[in-house]
Design an enzyme around this catalytic site. Structure first.
Site: not given
Ligand code: GLN
Length: 189
Positions: A169, A79, A106, A49, A171
């Site tokens: 996820h 996510c 997160r 992110s 997907e």
């Molecule tokens: N840990 C990631 C983040 O903070 C997210 C992980 C993911 O999208 N699988 O952005």
């Protein structure tokens, strides 16, 4: 109908495959001009992110996405996408789009439990497979945010109007139901 998938980084190809399996036209959004095609819906995939938030600004895409989203375009974040769509992240490196009135925690499961698969109940869809990878969860949600799934007492999916978020996820599983749910949001908008 055409759904765009933000393809700056992360797991975007899998979303495109899922949409195509549902017979929906999907395309990658890599730069600002790809948004000119005015997608009917947008998916923000998993990835990192903090990196995606920086790229949104470097590529000048933030404003146009916000414009479309506030104009009613359905947006689905998985996510890291959930993190980017949440109003609060508690992390100054992640300047998200702040579309959903919730707080995303997160890397909420710690290093050891960073990745796991489970089967959980999703409101209206029944039991579905869920894959978590260094996932967040929703630590706080305001009124108006409809919680769609919880795993071990943690909120992992929600909807607020035209916005859908999942900490897992869909997907990366064989199941199409969450994508179908989003496609229905786009069709009925
Ligand atoms: N840990 C990631 C983040 O903070 C997210 C992980 C993911 O999208 N699988 O952005």
């Amino acid at each position: 109908m055409k759904i765009g998938v933000l393809a700056l980084q992360g797991a975007f190809e899998e979303h495109i495959k899922k949409l195509e399996e549902l017979g929906v036209e999907a395309y990658e959004i890599r730069q600002l001009r790809d948004l000119d095609e005015k997608p009917n819906g947008l998916i923000i995939p998993g990835g990192e992110s903090t990196v995606m938030s920086k790229l949104l600004d470097d590529l000048g895409m933030r404003e146009k996405i916000l414009d479309y989203a506030k104009g009613g375009m359905p947006v689905f974040g998985t996510c890291a996408g959930l993190i980017l769509m949440s109003k609060e992240t508690g992390d100054p490196r992640c300047n998200g789009l702040k579309l959903v009135d919730c707080t995303a925690k997160r890397n909420a499961y710690g290093r050891q439990l960073g990745s796991f698969d489970t089967v959980g109940e999703f409101k209206g869809l029944g039991k579905i497979p869920m894959v978590f990878i260094r996932a967040p969860y929703i630590s706080c949600a305001e009124d108006g945010v409809d919680i769609l799934a919880e795993v071990d007492g943690k909120r992992v999916a929600a909807r607020q109007g035209n916005f859908l978020v999942t900490a897992f996820h869909p997907e990366l599983t064989d199941d199409l139901s969450v994508h179908r749910y989003f496609v229905d949001m786009v069709k009925t908008k």
